[in-house]
Motif scaffolding. Structure first.
Motif, short mmCIF file in Angstrom:
data_model
loop_
_atom_site.label_atom_id
_atom_site.label_comp_id
_atom_site.label_asym_id
_atom_site.label_seq_id
_atom_site.Cartn_x
_atom_site.Cartn_y
_atom_site.Cartn_z
N LEU A 134 2.67 1.54 -13.75
CA LEU A 134 4.02 0.99 -13.82
C LEU A 134 4.24 -0.07 -12.73
O LEU A 134 4.80 -1.13 -12.99
N LEU A 135 3.79 0.24 -11.52
CA LEU A 135 3.94 -0.69 -10.42
C LEU A 135 3.13 -1.96 -10.65
O LEU A 135 3.61 -3.07 -10.39
N SER A 136 1.95 -1.82 -11.20
CA SER A 136 1.08 -2.97 -11.48
C SER A 136 1.75 -3.93 -12.46
O SER A 136 1.69 -5.15 -12.29
N ASP A 137 2.39 -3.36 -13.46
CA ASP A 137 3.09 -4.19 -14.43
C ASP A 137 4.22 -4.97 -13.76
O ASP A 137 4.42 -6.15 -14.04
N ALA A 138 4.94 -4.34 -12.87
CA ALA A 138 6.05 -5.01 -12.17
C ALA A 138 5.55 -6.10 -11.23
O ALA A 138 6.14 -7.19 -11.16
N ILE A 139 4.47 -5.83 -10.52
CA ILE A 139 3.95 -6.78 -9.54
C ILE A 139 3.62 -8.14 -10.16
O ILE A 139 3.79 -9.18 -9.54
N LYS A 140 3.21 -8.13 -11.40
CA LYS A 140 2.87 -9.38 -12.09
C LYS A 140 4.05 -10.34 -12.15
O LYS A 140 3.87 -11.55 -12.27
N PHE A 141 5.27 -9.80 -12.07
CA PHE A 141 6.47 -10.62 -12.22
C PHE A 141 7.18 -10.94 -10.91
O PHE A 141 8.14 -11.70 -10.90
N ILE A 142 6.74 -10.37 -9.80
CA ILE A 142 7.42 -10.57 -8.52
C ILE A 142 6.77 -11.74 -7.79
O ILE A 142 5.80 -11.58 -7.05
N ALA A 143 7.32 -12.92 -7.97
CA ALA A 143 6.73 -14.14 -7.42
C ALA A 143 6.68 -14.15 -5.90
O ALA A 143 5.74 -14.66 -5.30
N ALA A 144 7.69 -13.57 -5.25
CA ALA A 144 7.79 -13.63 -3.80
C ALA A 144 6.94 -12.59 -3.07
O ALA A 144 6.72 -12.70 -1.87
N LEU A 145 6.44 -11.59 -3.77
CA LEU A 145 5.76 -10.46 -3.14
C LEU A 145 4.49 -10.89 -2.39
O LEU A 145 3.62 -11.53 -2.96
N THR A 146 4.42 -10.53 -1.11
CA THR A 146 3.24 -10.85 -0.30
C THR A 146 2.59 -9.62 0.31
O THR A 146 1.47 -9.69 0.80
N SER A 147 3.30 -8.46 0.29
CA SER A 147 2.75 -7.27 0.93
C SER A 147 3.12 -6.01 0.14
O SER A 147 4.29 -5.79 -0.16
N VAL A 148 2.10 -5.21 -0.16
CA VAL A 148 2.30 -3.92 -0.82
C VAL A 148 1.47 -2.89 -0.05
O VAL A 148 0.27 -3.08 0.13
N VAL A 149 2.10 -1.82 0.39
CA VAL A 149 1.41 -0.75 1.12
C VAL A 149 1.39 0.49 0.22
O VAL A 149 2.44 0.99 -0.17
N LEU A 150 0.19 0.96 -0.08
CA LEU A 150 0.01 2.13 -0.94
C LEU A 150 -0.89 3.18 -0.30
O LEU A 150 -1.49 4.00 -0.99
N ASP A 151 -1.00 3.18 1.00
CA ASP A 151 -1.85 4.13 1.72
C ASP A 151 -1.50 5.58 1.36
O ASP A 151 -0.35 5.91 1.10
N GLU A 152 -2.50 6.44 1.38
CA GLU A 152 -2.38 7.89 1.25
C GLU A 152 -1.73 8.35 -0.05
O GLU A 152 -0.97 9.31 -0.08
N ASN A 153 -2.00 7.66 -1.15
CA ASN A 153 -1.56 8.09 -2.47
C ASN A 153 -2.77 8.58 -3.26
O ASN A 153 -3.90 8.42 -2.82
N GLU A 154 -2.53 9.14 -4.41
CA GLU A 154 -3.61 9.64 -5.26
C GLU A 154 -3.82 8.66 -6.41
O GLU A 154 -3.78 9.02 -7.59
N LEU A 155 -4.04 7.40 -6.09
CA LEU A 155 -4.05 6.30 -7.05
C LEU A 155 -5.11 6.40 -8.14
O LEU A 155 -4.93 5.88 -9.23
N THR A 156 -6.21 7.05 -7.84
CA THR A 156 -7.29 7.15 -8.83
C THR A 156 -7.43 8.57 -9.39
O THR A 156 -8.41 8.88 -10.05
N GLY A 157 -6.43 9.40 -9.12
CA GLY A 157 -6.44 10.75 -9.66
C GLY A 157 -7.51 11.66 -9.09
O GLY A 157 -7.82 12.70 -9.66
N THR A 158 -8.06 11.29 -7.93
CA THR A 158 -9.10 12.12 -7.30
C THR A 158 -8.57 13.52 -7.05
O THR A 158 -7.46 13.69 -6.57
N LYS A 159 -9.34 14.50 -7.40
CA LYS A 159 -8.98 15.91 -7.21
C LYS A 159 -9.59 16.38 -5.89
O LYS A 159 -10.80 16.31 -5.70
N ILE A 160 -8.71 16.84 -4.98
CA ILE A 160 -9.16 17.25 -3.65
C ILE A 160 -8.80 18.71 -3.42
O ILE A 160 -7.65 19.11 -3.59
N GLU A 161 -9.77 19.49 -3.03
CA GLU A 161 -9.57 20.90 -2.72
C GLU A 161 -9.37 21.04 -1.22
O GLU A 161 -10.04 20.38 -0.42
N HIS A 162 -8.43 21.87 -0.81
CA HIS A 162 -8.14 22.13 0.61
C HIS A 162 -7.76 20.85 1.35
O HIS A 162 -8.20 20.62 2.48
#
Length: 186
Positions: A134-162
């Motif tokens: 959803l965010l990727s779709d929006a970013i395509k339209f935000i002409a002024a955007l120069t910085s996006v911080v997405l640290d410490e998210n589960e962006l690729t669906g990685t499964k982590i135990e403990h």
């Protein structure tokens, strides 16, 4: 009614981070801010979630002073996509379901398309592959955007135990690359 509207009218940068405000108090505050030309707005680590994302989308969609001036949004460490977490903040934090309620985040991302946002920070918001799509779709339209911080998210669906413990173990690396692939092509 909150009695701080006169005070806030003169503010250009509002940082409320690390205050346990929550959606119930944030919604009336956002109503107050619609006529305030804030340049930056930081609500990181305020225990806000899906409802706040939805209300913020409303302010970024309607013709308001808030929408016209805002260039920086920081929403770090808020559960904007309804991700279900067991033992949150504890040693054995476990994500039960990523992106469980995307309603508010969908609205928020749609509102970004016509915004003047230059900097957006969504660090540790428990965003999963669907939210990233959803965010990727929006970013395509935000002409002024120069910085996006997405640290410490589960962006690729990685499964982590403990997670967050000395015995943290990756069960399945890159379990869902759909959102990440879309993000890389935006």
């Amino acid at each position: 009614e909150y009695g701080f509207q006169g005070f806030i009218a003169a503010v250009a940068h509002l940082a409320l981070g690390s205050n346990p405000i929550g959606d119930k108090a944030m919604i009336p505050l956002l109503d107050t801010l619609k006529d305030i030309p804030l340049i930056s707005f930081d609500i990181s680590k305020t225990n806000c979630g899906v409802s706040t994302a939805s209300k913020l989308a409303e302010l970024l969609t309607d013709e308001t002073k808030f929408r016209g001036a805002l260039t920086s949004v920081v929403m770090d460490e808020n559960e904007l996509t309804g991700t279900k977490i067991r033992n949150k903040g504890r040693l054995r934090e476990e994500i039960e379901r990523l992106d469980a309620d995307l309603s508010g985040f969908t609205e928020f991302c749609s509102s970004l398309k016509s915004s003047t946002i230059v900097s957006l920070s969504l660090r540790k918001c428990y965003l999963g592959p669907q939210a990233l799509d959803l965010l990727s779709d929006a970013i395509k339209f935000i002409a002024a955007l120069t910085s996006v911080v997405l640290d410490e998210n589960e962006l690729t669906g990685t499964k982590i135990e403990h997670k967050g413990t000395p015995i943290e173990k990756i069960d399945e690396l890159d379990a869902d690359l759909s959102g990440f692939t879309e993000f890389c092509s935006s």
